[in-house]
Scaffold this motif. Sequence first.
Motif, PDB file in Angstrom:
ATOM      1  N   ALA A 165       8.887   1.009  14.533  1.00  0.00           N
ATOM      2  CA  ALA A 165       7.537   0.465  14.666  1.00  0.00           C
ATOM      3  C   ALA A 165       6.503   1.271  13.893  1.00  0.00           C
ATOM      4  O   ALA A 165       5.363   0.865  13.777  1.00  0.00           O
ATOM      5  N   ASP A 166       6.884   2.417  13.374  1.00  0.00           N
ATOM      6  CA  ASP A 166       5.957   3.244  12.616  1.00  0.00           C
ATOM      7  C   ASP A 166       6.667   3.796  11.381  1.00  0.00           C
ATOM      8  O   ASP A 166       6.750   5.005  11.177  1.00  0.00           O
ATOM      9  N   ALA A 167       7.162   2.876  10.562  1.00  0.00           N
ATOM     10  CA  ALA A 167       7.853   3.269   9.335  1.00  0.00           C
ATOM     11  C   ALA A 167       6.848   3.880   8.355  1.00  0.00           C
ATOM     12  O   ALA A 167       5.643   3.669   8.457  1.00  0.00           O
ATOM     13  N   ASP A 168       7.358   4.646   7.403  1.00  0.00           N
ATOM     14  CA  ASP A 168       6.505   5.251   6.387  1.00  0.00           C
ATOM     15  C   ASP A 168       5.849   4.165   5.537  1.00  0.00           C
ATOM     16  O   ASP A 168       6.442   3.111   5.279  1.00  0.00           O
ATOM     17  N   VAL A 169       4.631   4.440   5.097  1.00  0.00           N
ATOM     18  CA  VAL A 169       3.907   3.532   4.217  1.00  0.00           C
ATOM     19  C   VAL A 169       3.853   4.180   2.834  1.00  0.00           C
ATOM     20  O   VAL A 169       3.233   5.236   2.666  1.00  0.00           O
ATOM     21  N   PRO A 170       4.503   3.564   1.834  1.00  0.00           N
ATOM     22  CA  PRO A 170       4.482   4.127   0.479  1.00  0.00           C
ATOM     23  C   PRO A 170       3.062   4.169  -0.096  1.00  0.00           C
ATOM     24  O   PRO A 170       2.199   3.364   0.267  1.00  0.00           O
ATOM     25  N   ASP A 171       2.836   5.095  -1.014  1.00  0.00           N
ATOM     26  CA  ASP A 171       1.518   5.291  -1.624  1.00  0.00           C
ATOM     27  C   ASP A 171       0.960   4.007  -2.241  1.00  0.00           C
ATOM     28  O   ASP A 171      -0.244   3.774  -2.183  1.00  0.00           O
ATOM     29  N   GLU A 172       1.827   3.193  -2.824  1.00  0.00           N
ATOM     30  CA  GLU A 172       1.329   1.963  -3.464  1.00  0.00           C
ATOM     31  C   GLU A 172       0.668   1.038  -2.446  1.00  0.00           C
ATOM     32  O   GLU A 172      -0.329   0.379  -2.743  1.00  0.00           O
ATOM     33  N   TYR A 173       1.188   0.996  -1.205  1.00  0.00           N
ATOM     34  CA  TYR A 173       0.583   0.162  -0.165  1.00  0.00           C
ATOM     35  C   TYR A 173      -0.675   0.801   0.403  1.00  0.00           C
ATOM     36  O   TYR A 173      -1.604   0.096   0.804  1.00  0.00           O
ATOM     37  N   VAL A 174      -0.719   2.121   0.411  1.00  0.00           N
ATOM     38  CA  VAL A 174      -1.946   2.810   0.840  1.00  0.00           C
ATOM     39  C   VAL A 174      -3.071   2.465  -0.128  1.00  0.00           C
ATOM     40  O   VAL A 174      -4.187   2.129   0.288  1.00  0.00           O
ATOM     41  N   GLU A 175      -2.779   2.511  -1.412  1.00  0.00           N
ATOM     42  CA  GLU A 175      -3.793   2.155  -2.412  1.00  0.00           C
ATOM     43  C   GLU A 175      -4.204   0.689  -2.281  1.00  0.00           C
ATOM     44  O   GLU A 175      -5.391   0.359  -2.362  1.00  0.00           O
ATOM     45  N   THR A 176      -3.246  -0.197  -2.062  1.00  0.00           N
ATOM     46  CA  THR A 176      -3.558  -1.610  -1.855  1.00  0.00           C
ATOM     47  C   THR A 176      -4.457  -1.789  -0.637  1.00  0.00           C
ATOM     48  O   THR A 176      -5.434  -2.543  -0.673  1.00  0.00           O
ATOM     49  N   GLY A 177      -4.159  -1.079   0.445  1.00  0.00           N
ATOM     50  CA  GLY A 177      -4.984  -1.152   1.653  1.00  0.00           C
ATOM     51  C   GLY A 177      -6.404  -0.695   1.393  1.00  0.00           C
ATOM     52  O   GLY A 177      -7.365  -1.319   1.862  1.00  0.00           O
ATOM     53  N   ARG A 178      -6.555   0.367   0.642  1.00  0.00           N
ATOM     54  CA  ARG A 178      -7.903   0.857   0.303  1.00  0.00           C
ATOM     55  C   ARG A 178      -8.664  -0.167  -0.540  1.00  0.00           C
ATOM     56  O   ARG A 178      -9.863  -0.380  -0.339  1.00  0.00           O
TER      57      ARG A 178
END
Length: 136
Positions: free
Chosen positions: A109-122
């Motif tokens: 339920a709390d898998a790692d979030v890759p950097d590319e998705y962090v940037e997309t979220g921002r």
Amino acid sequence: MVPINSEVENKIYPLYVLEERLKPEGFVIGSNWDYEKGYFDMKIDDDGIYYFLRIPFYAVAGSLDYPGVTVRVDQPFLLAHQYQRGYDEEGAGGALRGAFDQFQSPVNADADVPDEYVETGREIMKKVERLLLPGS
């Protein structure tokens, strides 16, 4: 879970305003709401793990089932859920199997979030800020 800093955090809005502006962008109110709090969710991707941008909100005047409720936006975050793959990847389980699978618990339920998705979220949150904040 990865917190995303945003200028909309702690801002207060009528819930209908958030719905009018966020739903056309692909956000939905998540099914895990109650009378005091809820979430706007946007699925970013599904590559074996579901990646979501989640914007939590809390009722400050009224309750979420009340017309005209006012809410406060809390800190947005990215969430990754890794679900167990079904026994039948070809879909031969049919509608009955699908009805049960939709309620399965995530394997992680709390898998790692890759950097590319962090940037997309921002980037998505910058767009949300332009939609919700005057002069942005």
